[in-house]
Structures are given as C-alpha cells and as structure tokens.
Write a protein that holds these residues in place. Sequence first.
Motif: not given
Length: 290
Positions: A24, A91, A93, A139, A141, A198, A200, A232
């Motif tokens: 990413t 993000i 993540n 964003v 995850v 999101v 994945p 993502t």
Amino acid sequence: MSEPDLKGVTALVTGANSGIGLPTARELARRGAHVLIACRNETRGRAAVEHIRRTTGTETEYVPLDLASLASVHALADRLADRLDGLDLLINNAGVGLIARRLTEDGFEKQFGTNHLGHFALTGRLLPLLTARPQARVVTVTSDSHEEGEIDFDDLAAERKYGRMSAYARSKLANLLFAQELQRRAVVAGLDLLSLAVHPGTTATNIGALPKPVKKLVGLFLQSADKGAEPTLYAATSPGARPSGYYGPGPAPLMPADRALDKDLAVRLWEISEKLTDVPFLLTHRPGVR
C-alpha cells in the motif's frame, strides 16, 4: 482508467513495514504521495523505507508508532502537528490477530486495544490535520470476520471469556462500526472528509500467531499481499469511492453485516472509546465546507 496522480498528497500508513501495508505504501509513493511509514519497530520501518526507495526510486519516511500504547499515539500526533500543515490520507492498516490474551500497556485487551482503540485515538488526534485538507480520507482495514464479532461492553477486557478468533472478530467489528460512525459525524459537522473501510480478502500476512511451518503451508492457498492491498488503494485513491463505502477484493463494494450498520451500537462504542482513550473528536462545523 488512469491512475490518480498523488503529487502533493501526504499519507500516513500504519503497519506499513509488512503485510498489505507495505505494498500500500509502496504504491502510494510510486504515484507521487509523500508517505509516512508508521510502525513500532524502527529497524523494520527503515527497511521498508529502503525497499520502497529501491523498487520505486521514491523517498518515504519512517515515523515511530506503537498502537498498543496511547503515549506513543500522542507522541506521534504531537510530532506531526508541529511538522505538517495537513494530512490528506490516513490508512488505519496495522493490526494483531489470533494471539493469546494479553494486555496493552494501558490495560486494554490487546487485539481490541491495538486494532480499534489505538486507531481510534490516532484518528482523533490527527483529525485537525485531516480537516485542514479538502477531501481527506480515512481508510480503516477491517475483515469479513466482523460478521462473527460481538461486543460485550461489560467485558471489554475479555476477562471472563476470551478466544483468539472471537477477540479478533470483535476488533474488526469495532473497526467497521468506527468507520461508519466517523462518516456520519463528519457529515453532521459539515466536514469534507471521507471515511471508508476495506476487507483485503484472505491474504498471506504476518498478522496471525501460527507456527512458521503452518504459516508457510497455509500461505500456499492465500492471495499475495499485493493483491490484498488493492481494496485499500481503491478506497484511498479512487474517485469512485463513496463516503461510508466498504470495499473488498476486486476491488468491489461489499455489504457490511447488519450489526456493523447498527447506529446505536456504533454510538455506544464511540462514546466508550472516547472515555477509554481520553481522546475526544473535535468535530466542529466549518462554514463554507460542503
């Protein structure tokens, strides 16, 4: 469709040293963004910076962040507030999963404390930087395992009942509830902010706590981290991504489980997360912002 040009964009990716976080960050940098690699291990963080420089010819930057420590979250937020005039993309993540019951340094069950509360606090502290930029995006995850998640507000530390998978599913449900509620509150406040989530897909990453031989065998049947990063990247950069969108492999829009759309549950989680982290979200209305 041409790729969005990210020149002038500043992005922060948590857990960008491995898993889907690394591709990413690499792809964002390749498209022109200035990427902050946020992770707790400096050696691995700087190795990720070098990997991206070697493979794309672009420069990224390591910044220290341990999401299992609110002190670390505050330290990074303070540092960025002094250095940046805005942040275009956050993000959320990083994550831990399928581990034996442990506590963060602040006394939270580690999967819930890292995956949800750490990112909740980070987003809240970085909100002034995000709202300083037009159409900034957050964003988060999550995972389709949120469908099995349940939140027992009387046992958030999982003292009475703990399972590696159930705790992970709970943290992923919390991620999705947070992403949905952040968008609702941004709209009410009139902020030009997109919050998306999101999934994945089943990806070969380092998140689990399986023995190495088992991980190697299981990895033969999983998609690559590069493929896992595609949802993502879509949520982070595509003009077609919509507020409160939830995207999965394809990339394609997904429908969250009913409980992830429960507004009362989201509000209760939000309020207790603010109390536990002592990070209030300053969602004040800004005149002239659509």
